[in-house]
Design a protein around this motif. Structure first.
Motif, PDB file in Angstrom:
ATOM      1  N   LEU A 132       0.864  -1.176   0.000  1.00 20.61           N
ATOM      2  CA  LEU A 132       0.000   0.000   0.000  1.00 20.61           C
ATOM      3  C   LEU A 132       0.909   1.238   0.000  1.00 20.61           C
ATOM      4  O   LEU A 132       1.586   1.503   1.010  1.00 20.61           O
ATOM      5  CB  LEU A 132      -0.915   0.000   1.232  1.00 20.61           C
ATOM      6  CG  LEU A 132      -1.700  -1.305   1.474  1.00 20.61           C
ATOM      7  CD1 LEU A 132      -2.665  -1.146   2.648  1.00 20.61           C
ATOM      8  CD2 LEU A 132      -2.459  -1.721   0.214  1.00 20.61           C
ATOM      9  N   ASP A 135       1.550   3.860   2.849  1.00 17.55           N
ATOM     10  CA  ASP A 135       2.457   3.570   3.955  1.00 17.55           C
ATOM     11  C   ASP A 135       3.878   3.637   3.413  1.00 17.55           C
ATOM     12  O   ASP A 135       4.349   2.729   2.727  1.00 17.55           O
ATOM     13  CB  ASP A 135       2.188   2.183   4.543  1.00 17.55           C
ATOM     14  CG  ASP A 135       0.998   2.167   5.481  1.00 17.55           C
ATOM     15  OD1 ASP A 135       0.728   3.205   6.114  1.00 17.55           O
ATOM     16  OD2 ASP A 135       0.337   1.125   5.572  1.00 17.55           O
ATOM     17  N   TYR A 173      -7.005   0.688  11.770  1.00 16.69           N
ATOM     18  CA  TYR A 173      -6.103  -0.362  11.278  1.00 16.69           C
ATOM     19  C   TYR A 173      -6.702  -1.759  11.391  1.00 16.69           C
ATOM     20  O   TYR A 173      -7.637  -1.993  12.164  1.00 16.69           O
ATOM     21  CB  TYR A 173      -4.819  -0.381  12.126  1.00 16.69           C
ATOM     22  CG  TYR A 173      -3.998   0.860  12.053  1.00 16.69           C
ATOM     23  CD1 TYR A 173      -3.078   1.035  11.023  1.00 16.69           C
ATOM     24  CD2 TYR A 173      -4.136   1.867  13.002  1.00 16.69           C
ATOM     25  CE1 TYR A 173      -2.308   2.180  10.953  1.00 16.69           C
ATOM     26  CE2 TYR A 173      -3.366   3.027  12.936  1.00 16.69           C
ATOM     27  CZ  TYR A 173      -2.448   3.176  11.908  1.00 16.69           C
ATOM     28  OH  TYR A 173      -1.694   4.311  11.835  1.00 16.69           O
ATOM     29  N   GLY A 174      -6.056  -2.709  10.663  1.00 21.33           N
ATOM     30  CA  GLY A 174      -6.225  -4.106  10.991  1.00 21.33           C
ATOM     31  C   GLY A 174      -5.403  -4.364  12.249  1.00 21.33           C
ATOM     32  O   GLY A 174      -4.287  -3.853  12.379  1.00 21.33           O
ATOM     33  N   GLU A 193     -10.460  -6.231  11.493  1.00 17.41           N
ATOM     34  CA  GLU A 193     -10.322  -4.956  10.776  1.00 17.41           C
ATOM     35  C   GLU A 193     -10.972  -3.823  11.560  1.00 17.41           C
ATOM     36  O   GLU A 193     -12.145  -3.874  11.900  1.00 17.41           O
ATOM     37  CB  GLU A 193     -10.940  -5.085   9.379  1.00 17.41           C
ATOM     38  CG  GLU A 193     -10.827  -3.842   8.498  1.00 17.41           C
ATOM     39  CD  GLU A 193      -9.403  -3.499   8.053  1.00 17.41           C
ATOM     40  OE1 GLU A 193      -8.484  -4.314   8.280  1.00 17.41           O
ATOM     41  OE2 GLU A 193      -9.199  -2.412   7.492  1.00 17.41           O
ATOM     42  N   LYS A 194     -10.175  -2.818  11.849  1.00 16.99           N
ATOM     43  CA  LYS A 194     -10.624  -1.560  12.460  1.00 16.99           C
ATOM     44  C   LYS A 194     -11.538  -1.744  13.680  1.00 16.99           C
ATOM     45  O   LYS A 194     -12.662  -1.217  13.722  1.00 16.99           O
ATOM     46  CB  LYS A 194     -11.293  -0.693  11.397  1.00 16.99           C
ATOM     47  CG  LYS A 194     -10.360  -0.427  10.202  1.00 16.99           C
ATOM     48  CD  LYS A 194     -10.774   0.710   9.319  1.00 16.99           C
ATOM     49  CE  LYS A 194      -9.686   1.074   8.339  1.00 16.99           C
ATOM     50  NZ  LYS A 194      -9.708   0.441   7.047  1.00 16.99           N
ATOM     51  N   VAL A 206      -1.638  -3.526  11.585  1.00 13.39           N
ATOM     52  CA  VAL A 206      -1.142  -3.924  10.270  1.00 13.39           C
ATOM     53  C   VAL A 206      -0.708  -2.676   9.505  1.00 13.39           C
ATOM     54  O   VAL A 206      -1.426  -1.688   9.433  1.00 13.39           O
ATOM     55  CB  VAL A 206      -2.258  -4.642   9.479  1.00 13.39           C
ATOM     56  CG1 VAL A 206      -1.820  -4.914   8.044  1.00 13.39           C
ATOM     57  CG2 VAL A 206      -2.685  -5.923  10.187  1.00 13.39           C
ATOM     58  N   GLN A 232     -12.810  -7.044   2.821  1.00 16.83           N
ATOM     59  CA  GLN A 232     -11.573  -6.719   3.532  1.00 16.83           C
ATOM     60  C   GLN A 232     -10.524  -7.826   3.375  1.00 16.83           C
ATOM     61  O   GLN A 232     -10.816  -9.001   3.592  1.00 16.83           O
ATOM     62  CB  GLN A 232     -11.857  -6.504   5.026  1.00 16.83           C
ATOM     63  CG  GLN A 232     -12.764  -5.323   5.328  1.00 16.83           C
ATOM     64  CD  GLN A 232     -12.122  -3.970   5.016  1.00 16.83           C
ATOM     65  OE1 GLN A 232     -10.913  -3.892   4.714  1.00 16.83           O
ATOM     66  NE2 GLN A 232     -12.908  -2.920   5.083  1.00 16.83           N
ATOM     67  N   THR A 234      -8.139  -8.181   5.407  1.00 13.53           N
ATOM     68  CA  THR A 234      -7.976  -8.666   6.786  1.00 13.53           C
ATOM     69  C   THR A 234      -8.877  -9.871   7.063  1.00 13.53           C
ATOM     70  O   THR A 234      -8.448 -10.854   7.686  1.00 13.53           O
ATOM     71  CB  THR A 234      -8.314  -7.529   7.779  1.00 13.53           C
ATOM     72  OG1 THR A 234      -7.366  -6.488   7.588  1.00 13.53           O
ATOM     73  CG2 THR A 234      -8.275  -7.999   9.219  1.00 13.53           C
TER      74      THR A 234
HETATM   75  C1  G1P Z   1      -5.775  -0.830   5.100  1.00  5.20           C
HETATM   76  C2  G1P Z   1      -6.064  -2.207   5.744  1.00  5.20           C
HETATM   77  C3  G1P Z   1      -5.750  -2.151   7.231  1.00  5.20           C
HETATM   78  C4  G1P Z   1      -4.316  -1.705   7.449  1.00  5.20           C
HETATM   79  C5  G1P Z   1      -4.073  -0.353   6.749  1.00  5.20           C
HETATM   80  C6  G1P Z   1      -2.597   0.028   6.804  1.00  5.20           C
HETATM   81  O1  G1P Z   1      -6.710   0.093   5.617  1.00  5.20           O
HETATM   82  O2  G1P Z   1      -7.412  -2.542   5.506  1.00  5.20           O
HETATM   83  O3  G1P Z   1      -5.928  -3.436   7.795  1.00  5.20           O
HETATM   84  O4  G1P Z   1      -4.042  -1.589   8.829  1.00  5.20           O
HETATM   85  O5  G1P Z   1      -4.443  -0.408   5.358  1.00  5.20           O
HETATM   86  O6  G1P Z   1      -2.360   1.274   6.249  1.00  5.20           O
HETATM   87  P1  G1P Z   1      -6.954   1.544   4.956  1.00  5.20           P
HETATM   88  O7  G1P Z   1      -5.911   2.447   5.504  1.00  5.20           O
HETATM   89  O8  G1P Z   1      -6.835   1.367   3.466  1.00  5.20           O
HETATM   90  O9  G1P Z   1      -8.330   1.944   5.375  1.00  5.20           O
END
Ligand code: G1P
Length: 299
Positions: A132, A135, A173-174, A193-194, A206, A232, A234
């Motif tokens: 992603l 990050d 977060y996850g 998840e969250k 995560v 998800q 997760t």
């Molecule tokens: C996603 C994932 C989440 C993770 C996060 C990290 O969430 O679903 O589990 O902790 O990225 O950046 P998002 O930030 O896309 O909502």
């Protein structure tokens, strides 16, 4: 799983609404940190980890991402004629020769799990990475994905990057529940998840780097919409870990959440202060900005 990952999936079909109005026309993955767009940092990290196939899961609004990795004949011609060789080198070879970019469409925004599933025909039946680009992980040694790919190859586990977060942030977060850690790895026993701070099984969150076994695809096919009404990743991993080892991995490096304004600013400052040509000017500029505003001195 003990095979080395070669393929990395970049889910980049999100709308990036947090960064409106900029993201009305510029995908958030193209926002620059000092001198390179976010996507470039993630791609460099994947290549360093040994990936030679980069799979971008994109949509009709994200042409800029594909254009970025394409040839720009007119621009190259102009730079060559003007003798601007340094700039020419920057745009001429966006990827090393052995690396290819593949673009897959996610026609509907049904969630991260769905985005990863869209990459299935290109990934096939081998372990792969998910990255992603929001990050951003700053590092002086091996990149985070390389650390995880090495560990996954050695142990045969899937690997999920994690870091501790304050309890009041678990809802972003996850969150994983793990056995005790041995070195940087801890076997994951549960994942949600969250969750709200009260329901979170821990404060280990995560971060957007995953090394996954291809069995995840069958599970994603049958994963219903979860948190936020989205499919998800997760939730599928929470099912994968019931019959396949999945480890949380505490990577070396500093992670910036470039999905938020303050994270993007923090990353910009850090990379500017670490930049070989800009660091001195950046430090001087920051000091005088702080002085002018009467904020405390930088140590
Ligand atoms: C996603 C994932 C989440 C993770 C996060 C990290 O969430 O679903 O589990 O902790 O990225 O950046 P998002 O930030 O896309 O909502």
């Amino acid at each position: 799983m003990k095979r080395r990952i070669r393929k990395a999936v970049f889910p980049v079909a999100g709308l990036g609404t947090r960064f409106l109005p900029a993201t009305k026309t510029v995908p958030k993955e193209m926002l620059p940190i000092v001198d390179r767009p976010l996507i470039q940092y993630a791609v460099d990290e994947a290549i360093e980890a040994g990936c030679d196939t980069l799979i971008f899961v994109t949509n009709r609004y994200k042409h800029a991402v594909a254009d970025y990795f394409d040839k720009a004949y007119e621009l190259e011609d102009k730079l060559a004629r003007a003798g601007k060789l340094e700039q020419l080198e920057m745009v001429r070879n966006p990827l090393p020769r052995n690396v290819r970019a593949v673009f897959v469409t996610q026609a509907e925004a049904l969630g991260l799990g769905h985005a990863v599933l869209c990459a299935r025909p290109v990934v096939g039946d081998e372990p792969f990475a998910v990255m992603l680009p929001d990050d951003l992980i700053w590092n002086r040694g091996d990149g985070a994905l390389k650390q995880m790919a090495d560990a996954a190859e050695a142990s045969g586990s899937s690997m999920i990057a994690v870091q501790d977060v304050p309890r009041d942030q678990t809802g972003s977060y996850g969150i994983v529940a793990t056995d005790d850690f041995t070195g940087r790895e801890g076997r994951i026993r549960g994942m949600v998840e969250k969750p709200s701070p009260d329901d979170a099984p821990s404060t280990l969150a995560v971060v957007g780097r995953y090394v996954l076994d291809p069995r995840i695809f069958d599970l994603l096919e049958s994963t219903d919409a979860g948190a936020g009404g989205e499919i998800q990743l997760t939730d599928a991993i929470a099912r994968l870990l019931q019959d396949h080892p999945v480890s949380a991995y505490r990577f070396r490096g500093t992670r910036f959440d470039c999905g938020t304004h303050i994270g993007l600013i923090e990353a910009t400052i850090r990379y500017a202060l670490d930049h070989e040509k800009l660091s001195e000017a950046a430090a001087t500029m920051m000091q005088s900005a702080l002085d002018e505003l009467g904020v405390r001195e930088i140590d």
